[in-house]
Design an enzyme around this catalytic site. Structure first.
Site, short mmCIF file in Angstrom:
data_model
loop_
_atom_site.label_atom_id
_atom_site.label_comp_id
_atom_site.label_asym_id
_atom_site.label_seq_id
_atom_site.Cartn_x
_atom_site.Cartn_y
_atom_site.Cartn_z
N ALA A 254 10.41 1.92 -2.45
CA ALA A 254 11.55 1.12 -2.53
C ALA A 254 11.05 -0.35 -3.03
O ALA A 254 12.06 -0.60 -3.94
CB ALA A 254 12.24 0.80 -1.32
N ALA A 255 10.08 -0.79 -3.00
CA ALA A 255 9.70 -2.28 -3.44
C ALA A 255 9.50 -2.05 -5.16
O ALA A 255 9.99 -2.94 -5.79
CB ALA A 255 8.11 -2.70 -2.83
N SER B 199 6.64 1.27 -0.16
CA SER B 199 6.14 0.98 -1.52
C SER B 199 6.91 1.41 -2.36
O SER B 199 7.11 0.74 -3.46
CB SER B 199 4.63 1.38 -1.50
OG SER B 199 4.65 3.01 -1.60
N LYS C 194 1.54 4.28 3.32
CA LYS C 194 1.60 3.62 4.48
C LYS C 194 2.84 3.47 5.47
O LYS C 194 2.90 3.14 6.67
CB LYS C 194 1.00 2.33 4.59
CG LYS C 194 -0.36 2.14 3.83
CD LYS C 194 -1.48 2.95 4.41
CE LYS C 194 -2.76 2.84 3.58
NZ LYS C 194 -3.84 3.85 4.11
N GLY C 195 3.81 3.99 4.78
CA GLY C 195 5.31 4.02 5.50
C GLY C 195 6.03 2.51 5.56
O GLY C 195 6.55 2.44 6.57
N PRO D 78 0.86 -1.23 -0.13
CA PRO D 78 -0.16 0.07 -0.08
C PRO D 78 0.98 1.11 0.02
O PRO D 78 1.83 1.31 0.62
CB PRO D 78 -0.65 -0.08 1.28
CG PRO D 78 -0.76 -1.51 1.68
CD PRO D 78 0.54 -1.82 0.95
N ASP E 37 15.41 1.17 3.26
CA ASP E 37 14.24 0.51 2.72
C ASP E 37 14.96 -0.25 1.72
O ASP E 37 14.22 -1.28 1.35
CB ASP E 37 13.23 1.63 2.17
CG ASP E 37 12.75 2.60 3.40
OD1 ASP E 37 13.20 2.29 4.43
OD2 ASP E 37 12.06 3.63 3.09
#
Length: 496
Positions: free
Chosen positions: A157-158, A155, A151-152, A148, A200
């Site tokens: 970095a992914a 997201s 939301k910290g 999401p 991250d």
């Protein structure tokens, strides 16, 4: 048709360390179960099926087919962004050289609904600039993420790590996970323009399922993986308050920390000069004191300063707040390449400097506790360290009402009569990542009752705020561990 390469990278739950990463702290991070998948196919420009407007653009330029990047973002209707993005890869060139990062930031900022593409297309520019890669084929990409946004839980970095992993696989580039994470940080710092640390991307690239990645951010030295004891469990609970690492609060706290480091180095230099002027005796203690001052006068990272040295020598010499212009007049620069001081802004300096120094100590204690003997005291101490971190964020000005409420609900659960009379299950909680909203990390006993209490906290938060929080539980492997999938397209035999 060329093969399709698929990579996967998870988000991360910041268990301990948080914003102290840019000050060189030890951090402990857990990859989330939720992840981003990216599929990449490289195609010769003459064989690529271009979208109508991309074809019209090439025709208008009178070009023969040139390499084009086409991205489809699956699930874009859930957020404020366009579902597709395309560009001629030649747009990344400035004459014979790849364009500057500054020009790239402006390029992606032209259309707010297309800014998301900087996280994805930016990986190509970074590979061009940092590794000298030349992209001669067109690239088609499909991006699908269930991490999401806002939301910290990293997201961004992914997306960066999954994208660069898939591009590297499709082009036969052998980039180790650590190097890939550092390159992805450049995407976020220089192309997107968000001043994040590296934890991250490192967690997304180097993490392993159900383990904490222990890393010293100087700049990115992995100490190893820490097993989570079987009786301990971590959850994330989303506050519903959108977190942004590009937000002003995060950036101003980072600037305050770098200002503090510069002042500490200056004070140490002054004390060293006084020491030399007074003449150093051969006394060992005196010599050791001079050595310490020499180290502190050349301090690379705030976290290399111990809390007791900070309290003994420096805290009283740091102002609570300082105007940007006043700092620049005296110290010239804060030596942070990814933030810019606003001369007219007042920066909270002492709290921003204190936080990483103490957080580094807290994380070291947390790591040691995880490997100590199983006991209630162990869980209580782990929880207390998380609470201390939470309130230190608040002192820096990057807390939020929502995250404070969630931490309060955990405390009410922990100290309630039922928990005290029975075996306690909730032990601590803290705001995570860049703060100012986002997700709270909770530590508790790994048992059914804890899971029930997490659901009770979720419901109580909804009753109080109207927002039903997402609960993050479970874990998954980082991009390096996952590797990539290669999908080969079979040619169908011709019919007679």
């Amino acid at each position: 048709m060329e093969d399709i390469f698929v990579a996967r990278a998870p988000g991360r739950l910041d268990v301990m360390g948080g914003i102290a990463d840019y000050s060189g702290s030890l951090v402990l991070q857990m990859p989330t179960r939720e992840a981003c998948h990216v599929a990449v196919q490289k195609i010769h420009p003459t064989k690529q099926r271009l979208w109508k407007h991309a074809l019209a653009r090439q025709n208008a330029k009178g070009q023969r087919p040139t390499p084009v990047l086409q991205i489809v973002s699956y699930g874009s209707e859930l957020s404020n962004r366009g579902p597709t993005f395309d560009m001629d890869l030649s747009d990344f060139m400035d004459g014979e050289q790849p364009m500057s990062y500054e020009k790239a930031r402006s390029y992606f900022a032209r259309d707010p609904s297309q800014r998301w593409a900087a996280y994805i297309a930016g990986t190509i520019l970074v590979l061009m600039k940092e590794l000298g890669i030349c992209f001669e084929d067109s690239i088609s990409m499909l991006v699908s993420s269930v991490v999401p946004e806002g939301k910290g839980v990293s997201s961004s970095a992914a997306v960066e790590v999954a994208t660069m992993s898939a591009i590297a696989a499709a082009h036969g580039l052998n980039i180790n996970p650590r190097e890939l994470a550092l390159l992805c940080q450049k995407v976020e710092n220089h192309v997107v323009g968000a001043p994040c640390g590296v934890m991250d991307q490192m967690t997304s690239a180097c993490g392993e399922a159900n383990k904490l990645l222990a890393m010293v951010c100087q700049p990115a030295e992995v100490l190893g993986l820490v097993d989570i004891p079987s009786h301990v469990r971590f959850w994330g609970i989303d506050s519903g308050i959108r977190h942004s690492v590009g937000g002003a609060d995060y950036g101003s706290v980072r600037i305050g920390a770098f200002m503090g480091r510069k002042i500490i180095k200056s004070v140490a230099s002054d004390l060293l000069s006084e020491s030399c002027a007074n003449g150093v005796t051969s006394d060992d203690l005196e010599e050791d004191g001079v050595e310490l001052l020499e180290e502190e006068a050349a301090l690379d990272y705030l976290c290399n300063l111990s809390p007791h040295r900070y309290e003994a020598l420096y805290v009283k010499r740091l102002p609570e707040t300082l105007l940007g212009g006043t700092f620049l007049e005296k110290y010239d620069d804060h030596n942070d390449p990814v933030t810019v001081i606003d001369k007219k802004r007042n920066y909270g300096l002492r709290a921003a400097t204190r936080h990483p120094i103490y957080e580094n100590f807290r994380v070291k204690a947390f790591k040691a506790l995880l490997t100590s003997a199983t006991s209630d005291d162990q869980l209580t101490a782990l929880g207390e360290l998380m609470y201390q971190c939470h309130y230190s964020y608040s002192a820096c000005g990057i807390g939020s009402d929502g995250t404070d409420r969630l931490v309060q609900l955990v405390q009410e659960m922990q100290h309630g009569k039922n928990s005290r009379s029975a075996e306690g299950t909730m032990y601590g909680a803290k705001i995570t990542g860049g703060g100012s909203g986002g997700t709270v990390c909770v530590v508790g006993r790994n048992c059914l009752r804890s899971s029930e209490q997490i659901l009770q906290i979720q419901q109580r938060y909804k009753n109080a705020t109207g927002h039903l929080p997402i609960i993050f539980e479970g874990s998954s492997p980082g991009a390096g561990k996952f590797g990539h999938l290669r999908i080969r397209r079979r040619l169908q035999p011709e019919q007679n």
